[in-house]
Structure formats: C-alpha cells, structure tokens
Scaffold this motif. Structure first.
Motif, PDB file in Angstrom:
ATOM      1  N   ALA A  70     -10.469   3.665  17.300  1.00 51.40           N
ATOM      2  CA  ALA A  70      -9.413   3.345  16.343  1.00 51.40           C
ATOM      3  C   ALA A  70      -9.388   4.332  15.182  1.00 51.40           C
ATOM      4  CB  ALA A  70      -9.611   1.928  15.803  1.00 51.40           C
ATOM      5  N   ASN A  71      -8.186   4.622  14.700  1.00 57.27           N
ATOM      6  CA  ASN A  71      -8.054   5.459  13.497  1.00 57.27           C
ATOM      7  C   ASN A  71      -7.225   4.767  12.414  1.00 57.27           C
ATOM      8  OD1 ASN A  71      -5.539   5.767  14.749  1.00 57.27           O
ATOM      9  ND2 ASN A  71      -6.052   7.811  15.523  1.00 57.27           N
ATOM     10  N   VAL A  72      -6.811   3.524  12.680  1.00 57.78           N
ATOM     11  CA  VAL A  72      -6.097   2.706  11.689  1.00 57.78           C
ATOM     12  C   VAL A  72      -6.678   1.295  11.726  1.00 57.78           C
ATOM     13  CG1 VAL A  72      -3.885   1.773  10.918  1.00 57.78           C
ATOM     14  CG2 VAL A  72      -3.967   4.016  12.047  1.00 57.78           C
ATOM     15  N   LEU A  73      -7.002   0.765  10.558  1.00 56.93           N
ATOM     16  CA  LEU A  73      -7.464  -0.617  10.442  1.00 56.93           C
ATOM     17  C   LEU A  73      -6.346  -1.446   9.841  1.00 56.93           C
ATOM     18  CD1 LEU A  73     -10.996   0.037   8.850  1.00 56.93           C
ATOM     19  CD2 LEU A  73     -10.449  -0.242  11.288  1.00 56.93           C
ATOM     20  N   ILE A  74      -6.023  -2.563  10.484  1.00 51.71           N
ATOM     21  CA  ILE A  74      -4.997  -3.473   9.980  1.00 51.71           C
ATOM     22  C   ILE A  74      -5.649  -4.831   9.775  1.00 51.71           C
ATOM     23  CG2 ILE A  74      -2.800  -4.624  10.452  1.00 51.71           C
ATOM     24  CD1 ILE A  74      -2.159  -2.265  12.353  1.00 51.71           C
ATOM     25  N   THR A  75      -5.508  -5.369   8.569  1.00 51.87           N
ATOM     26  CA  THR A  75      -6.056  -6.701   8.328  1.00 51.87           C
ATOM     27  C   THR A  75      -5.190  -7.444   7.324  1.00 51.87           C
ATOM     28  OG1 THR A  75      -8.112  -7.943   8.024  1.00 51.87           O
ATOM     29  CG2 THR A  75      -7.692  -6.131   6.466  1.00 51.87           C
ATOM     30  N   CYS A  76      -5.590  -8.666   6.993  1.00 50.77           N
ATOM     31  CA  CYS A  76      -4.695  -9.542   6.248  1.00 50.77           C
ATOM     32  C   CYS A  76      -5.476 -10.461   5.311  1.00 50.77           C
ATOM     33  CB  CYS A  76      -3.884 -10.383   7.229  1.00 50.77           C
ATOM     34  SG  CYS A  76      -4.929 -11.310   8.392  1.00 50.77           S
ATOM     35  N   GLY A  77      -4.738 -11.065   4.373  1.00 48.46           N
ATOM     36  CA  GLY A  77      -5.344 -12.007   3.437  1.00 48.46           C
ATOM     37  C   GLY A  77      -4.438 -12.203   2.234  1.00 48.46           C
ATOM     38  N   GLY A  78      -4.953 -12.931   1.246  1.00 51.31           N
ATOM     39  CA  GLY A  78      -4.216 -13.138   0.012  1.00 51.31           C
ATOM     40  C   GLY A  78      -4.191 -11.880  -0.840  1.00 51.31           C
ATOM     41  N   LEU A  79      -3.375 -11.897  -1.877  1.00 52.31           N
ATOM     42  CA  LEU A  79      -3.276 -10.735  -2.769  1.00 52.31           C
ATOM     43  C   LEU A  79      -4.635 -10.344  -3.331  1.00 52.31           C
ATOM     44  CD1 LEU A  79      -0.072 -11.419  -4.896  1.00 52.31           C
ATOM     45  CD2 LEU A  79      -0.373  -9.656  -3.153  1.00 52.31           C
ATOM     46  N   GLN A  80      -5.490 -11.321  -3.575  1.00 47.59           N
ATOM     47  CA  GLN A  80      -6.806 -11.045  -4.149  1.00 47.59           C
ATOM     48  C   GLN A  80      -7.919 -11.197  -3.111  1.00 47.59           C
ATOM     49  OE1 GLN A  80      -7.551  -9.735  -7.011  1.00 47.59           O
ATOM     50  NE2 GLN A  80      -5.413  -9.634  -7.634  1.00 47.59           N
ATOM     51  N   SER A  81      -7.609 -10.894  -1.878  1.00 51.40           N
ATOM     52  CA  SER A  81      -8.583 -11.017  -0.795  1.00 51.40           C
ATOM     53  C   SER A  81      -9.777 -10.088  -0.982  1.00 51.40           C
ATOM     54  CB  SER A  81      -7.903 -10.703   0.540  1.00 51.40           C
ATOM     55  OG  SER A  81      -8.854 -10.524   1.560  1.00 51.40           O
ATOM     56  N   ASN A  82     -10.965 -10.666  -1.023  1.00 52.44           N
ATOM     57  CA  ASN A  82     -12.193  -9.865  -1.065  1.00 52.44           C
ATOM     58  C   ASN A  82     -12.362  -9.074   0.231  1.00 52.44           C
ATOM     59  OD1 ASN A  82     -13.156 -10.931  -3.633  1.00 52.44           O
ATOM     60  ND2 ASN A  82     -13.584 -12.822  -2.523  1.00 52.44           N
ATOM     61  N   LEU A  94     -14.990   5.676   5.663  1.00 49.50           N
ATOM     62  CA  LEU A  94     -15.134   6.129   7.045  1.00 49.50           C
ATOM     63  C   LEU A  94     -14.019   7.070   7.492  1.00 49.50           C
ATOM     64  CD1 LEU A  94     -16.165   2.704   8.611  1.00 49.50           C
ATOM     65  CD2 LEU A  94     -17.675   4.647   8.102  1.00 49.50           C
ATOM     66  N   GLY A  95     -13.069   7.347   6.602  1.00 51.75           N
ATOM     67  CA  GLY A  95     -11.975   8.252   6.949  1.00 51.75           C
ATOM     68  C   GLY A  95     -10.919   7.625   7.836  1.00 51.75           C
ATOM     69  N   LEU A  96     -10.730   6.304   7.724  1.00 50.27           N
ATOM     70  CA  LEU A  96      -9.749   5.590   8.530  1.00 50.27           C
ATOM     71  C   LEU A  96      -8.602   5.099   7.644  1.00 50.27           C
ATOM     72  CD1 LEU A  96     -12.241   3.381  10.576  1.00 50.27           C
ATOM     73  CD2 LEU A  96     -11.145   5.492  11.328  1.00 50.27           C
ATOM     74  N   LYS A  97      -7.380   5.181   8.154  1.00 45.56           N
ATOM     75  CA  LYS A  97      -6.248   4.627   7.417  1.00 45.56           C
ATOM     76  C   LYS A  97      -6.342   3.110   7.452  1.00 45.56           C
ATOM     77  CE  LYS A  97      -1.210   4.563   7.058  1.00 45.56           C
ATOM     78  NZ  LYS A  97      -1.265   4.864   5.614  1.00 45.56           N
ATOM     79  N   VAL A  98      -5.947   2.462   6.346  1.00 41.01           N
ATOM     80  CA  VAL A  98      -5.989   1.003   6.262  1.00 41.01           C
ATOM     81  C   VAL A  98      -4.613   0.472   5.870  1.00 41.01           C
ATOM     82  CG1 VAL A  98      -6.984  -0.986   5.067  1.00 41.01           C
ATOM     83  CG2 VAL A  98      -8.432   0.975   5.652  1.00 41.01           C
ATOM     84  N   HIS A  99      -4.161  -0.529   6.591  1.00 38.03           N
ATOM     85  CA  HIS A  99      -2.901  -1.198   6.256  1.00 38.03           C
ATOM     86  C   HIS A  99      -3.203  -2.673   6.044  1.00 38.03           C
ATOM     87  CE1 HIS A  99       1.696  -1.205   6.701  1.00 38.03           C
ATOM     88  NE2 HIS A  99       1.350  -2.415   6.293  1.00 38.03           N
ATOM     89  N   LEU A 100      -2.845  -3.176   4.858  1.00 42.18           N
ATOM     90  CA  LEU A 100      -3.109  -4.559   4.492  1.00 42.18           C
ATOM     91  C   LEU A 100      -1.821  -5.374   4.516  1.00 42.18           C
ATOM     92  CD1 LEU A 100      -5.473  -3.957   1.428  1.00 42.18           C
ATOM     93  CD2 LEU A 100      -6.113  -4.262   3.842  1.00 42.18           C
ATOM     94  N   VAL A 101      -1.867  -6.507   5.202  1.00 37.74           N
ATOM     95  CA  VAL A 101      -0.758  -7.454   5.240  1.00 37.74           C
ATOM     96  C   VAL A 101      -1.160  -8.606   4.334  1.00 37.74           C
ATOM     97  CG1 VAL A 101       0.574  -9.004   6.709  1.00 37.74           C
ATOM     98  CG2 VAL A 101      -0.123  -6.758   7.575  1.00 37.74           C
ATOM     99  N   TYR A 147       2.241   1.707  14.312  1.00 38.23           N
ATOM    100  CA  TYR A 147       1.276   2.812  14.363  1.00 38.23           C
ATOM    101  C   TYR A 147       1.115   3.356  15.778  1.00 38.23           C
ATOM    102  CZ  TYR A 147       0.107   2.016   9.498  1.00 38.23           C
ATOM    103  OH  TYR A 147       0.177   1.913   8.132  1.00 38.23           O
ATOM    104  N   ARG A 148       1.200   2.478  16.767  1.00 36.45           N
ATOM    105  CA  ARG A 148       1.120   2.956  18.153  1.00 36.45           C
ATOM    106  C   ARG A 148       2.299   3.880  18.454  1.00 36.45           C
ATOM    107  NH1 ARG A 148      -0.049  -2.696  19.246  1.00 36.45           N
ATOM    108  NH2 ARG A 148      -2.320  -2.956  19.418  1.00 36.45           N
ATOM    109  N   ALA A 149       3.461   3.554  17.902  1.00 38.24           N
ATOM    110  CA  ALA A 149       4.652   4.379  18.113  1.00 38.24           C
ATOM    111  C   ALA A 149       4.489   5.776  17.523  1.00 38.24           C
ATOM    112  CB  ALA A 149       5.878   3.692  17.506  1.00 38.24           C
ATOM    113  N   LYS A 150       3.591   5.894  16.545  1.00 40.37           N
ATOM    114  CA  LYS A 150       3.317   7.198  15.917  1.00 40.37           C
ATOM    115  C   LYS A 150       2.173   7.928  16.610  1.00 40.37           C
ATOM    116  CE  LYS A 150       4.686   5.465  11.351  1.00 40.37           C
ATOM    117  NZ  LYS A 150       4.217   5.166   9.963  1.00 40.37           N
ATOM    118  N   GLY A 151       1.667   7.355  17.697  1.00 41.80           N
ATOM    119  CA  GLY A 151       0.581   7.988  18.422  1.00 41.80           C
ATOM    120  C   GLY A 151      -0.795   7.676  17.868  1.00 41.80           C
TER     121      GLY A 151
END
Length: 336
Positions: A70-82, A94-101, A147-151
């Motif tokens: 993996a080169n992108v991490l996607i995770t979720c939580g509240g606005l103040q999620s630890n 670790l040099g990985l892109k992160v996307h937060l929902v 992200y899969r669509a972007k390769g």
C-alpha cells in the motif's frame, strides 16, 4: 511459558511506539479514595505526538499495509480522533499518503488533533454526523476507488484500527503488563480501560487470558451500550482467531462492559467528568481527556466510592492517551 501463551505466534510488526510504558502508582488519589491501590499503565507515553493506545494497534496494521504494498492509508473517525491523528503522523513518518474521512463540521480554525492532521499533510474529507453514520462504508470504498483510479494502492483502516489485525496491539501489551505486575509485586483484580471502538478492550481481554494475568478487563463505555461492545469485542476476536488460525476458545473469555458513565454522548461530558480531570491533574500531575480517559477514570472513581472495589487490593487503569482532545473543549474547564 504457559499453555495459553504457547498459542501465540505474532504476525509482522513495525516498531513505532515508545514501549514499554511505565506502570505508575497513584498514591495520593488512592489515599483520598480509601479504596484499592490505583495503578496507571501510562500508554499516554507511547510517544509525544503519537501518544496513546492507537499506535500499539497501528504497529501491526501498518506492517500489514506495507506487506500488501500500500502507498495510501485511508481511515476514519471524529474530527478529534486520536486514531486519525496517529495515522496521519505515522503515514508521514513512513512516507505514505493519508486520507482521513472525518465525522463532523470543523470550526474555521483547526484545533487539537485536527490541527495535527493538517500539519502532517493528511488529505481530509469531512461529513455531517448523520450522513457519515449512514454511509461510512460507502465513503471509505469510494475514497479507495478514487486512489485506485490514479494507479495507487490504498489500504483502508477501520475506526480506531479496531479489527482482527489491531487486536494484536493489546495482546502484546499484556506481555508488558505481566512484567509490570512482577516488577511491582502486585496481583491486580481488574484492568480498567475506556472503550470507544472496542479494539483495545478486545486485545486486553484476549491478552489477559493468554498471559494469565488473573485480572478481569472492564471496558468503560464512552458511547454505545454494554450489548454493543460485548458484540463488537467478540466480533473482533472472532475475526482475529479466524484470520490467524488461533487455537483459542473464545467462549471462556469474560467481556465486561460498564455503560453507566457515557453521559450526554460520544465526545460529550458533564461537569463531574471535567472536575475529575482537574482533580487528577492537581493531585498527581496526570492529564486525562473528556472523550475517553476522563469518562473512564471518573467511572472508576465513582465505583470505588460506591464500594464496588472494596474487596480489591490493586486496580490498573490503562491511560490510552488523548491529551490533544483537551484543547477543543477548554471552555468546559473551570466553570462554576
């Protein structure tokens, strides 16, 4: 090595947390309450910015993500999620892109964990609470597809990294707790922890059995009720057993949940909790947060005052971190 411990074969793990963390005796608080001796497992010290319980789970989760390329991490939580804050910072490390929902509508100026998410360079999508609750799985999968669509190759991490992989974090922590008990020559009757997504409680419950700690694990619910967490913990443990082919009888595990101190709801606490946080900070120099640890510790104190631990000599409270959650609720402190 015990028979139960011999059942454990750990998967790959990254070394990301500052462990072992200390076990601290709360002498003044114990004297004030005139109950069992209270010890705190200082998992708020697993790192500075990475403080808290989430990094223990992410050591195993991110090892799996790397193994899958993996080169992108996607995770979720509240606005103040630890958890989201820890993921954002570890992704940067670790040099990985992160996307937060994220659930909720941010203020014009970011604070607390959300500010740290932004500083770490995470991509952030926010949604109204109702829409988020009803569409979370779809939102995560749609984000992954983008992200899969972007390769790219995304890896989706559930709320709190609380799943069959994340269970390992606190199974492993129980090995530390066994050493702590031996070092201090104690045999605690209970291990008390805030439970919000269930993964930490799942790991502690399994780990306490496997390492024969002789202590009952009590999850202090901060949102959902006893039935929800008993079901969620068993779900995580069942997935863990199946995924790793473990020879463990889950039916022997006692999943204890106390849902008496949820208060107004998730991330909402009443004045008694804020007063308890202030009291502990002044008595012991230990800071809790109003979302997780403050509620859980207030519940423990209330139960001690009610005599529920009169038969116990030692109780361990797991400090799961969350200090950055104090700042967005600063206006709740020092109220008359």
């Amino acid at each position: 090595m015990s028979i139960q411990e011999s059942l454990i074969t750990y998967p790959k793990r990254l070394t990301l947390a500052q462990t072992p963390t200390p076990l601290q005796k709360l002498s003044r608080v114990t004297t004030a309450l005139q109950g069992p001796t209270i010890w705190v497992k200082r998992d708020d010290l697993t790192g500075s910015l990475l403080s808290g319980n989430k990094v223990r789970k992410l050591e195993f989760t991110l090892a799996q993500a790397q193994e899958e390329g993996a080169n992108v991490l996607i995770t979720c939580g509240g606005l103040q999620s630890n958890h989201c804050r820890a993921t954002a910072l570890l992704g940067a490390q670790l040099g990985l892109k992160v996307h937060l929902v994220l659930r909720g509508e941010p203020d014009s100026v970011a604070d607390g964990n959300l500010l740290l998410d932004q500083l770490a360079g995470a991509e952030i999508s926010t949604y109204r609470p109702g829409y988020y609750a009803n569409n979370l799985e779809q939102l995560l999968q749609e984000t992954a597809e983008q992200y899969r669509a972007k390769g790219l190759k995304p890896f989706v991490i559930p709320t709190g990294a609380s799943d069959d992989i994340g269970v390992w974090g606190y199974v492993n922590a129980c090995k530390e707790l066994r050493r702590d008990f031996e070092l201090h020559n104690i045999q605690p009757s209970h291990i008390v922890v805030a439970t919000g997504s269930g993964g930490t409680q799942a790991g502690l419950t399994a780990g306490a059995f496997l390492y024969q700690l002789g202590a009952a694990v009590v999850g202090m619910a901060v949102c959902d009720d006893e039935h929800y967490f008993q079901t969620k913990v068993m779900h995580d443990l069942s997935g863990w057993k199946k995924r790793y082919g473990l020879d463990i009888d889950l039916a022997v595990l006692d999943i204890q949940v106390n849902d008496n101190y949820i208060g107004p709801g998730y991330a909402k606490a009443d004045k008694a909790v804020f007063d308890c946080i202030q009291w502990l900070a002044r008595e012991e120099g230990l800071v809790l947060d109003p979302v997780y640890t403050g509620k859980a510790f207030y519940g423990l104190v209330s139960d001690i005052k009610a005599g529920k631990y009169n038969h116990c000599s030692d109780v361990v409270f797991v400090h799961t971190g969350g200090i950055f959650g104090v700042f967005p609720q600063r206006d709740q402190f020092f109220q008359q």
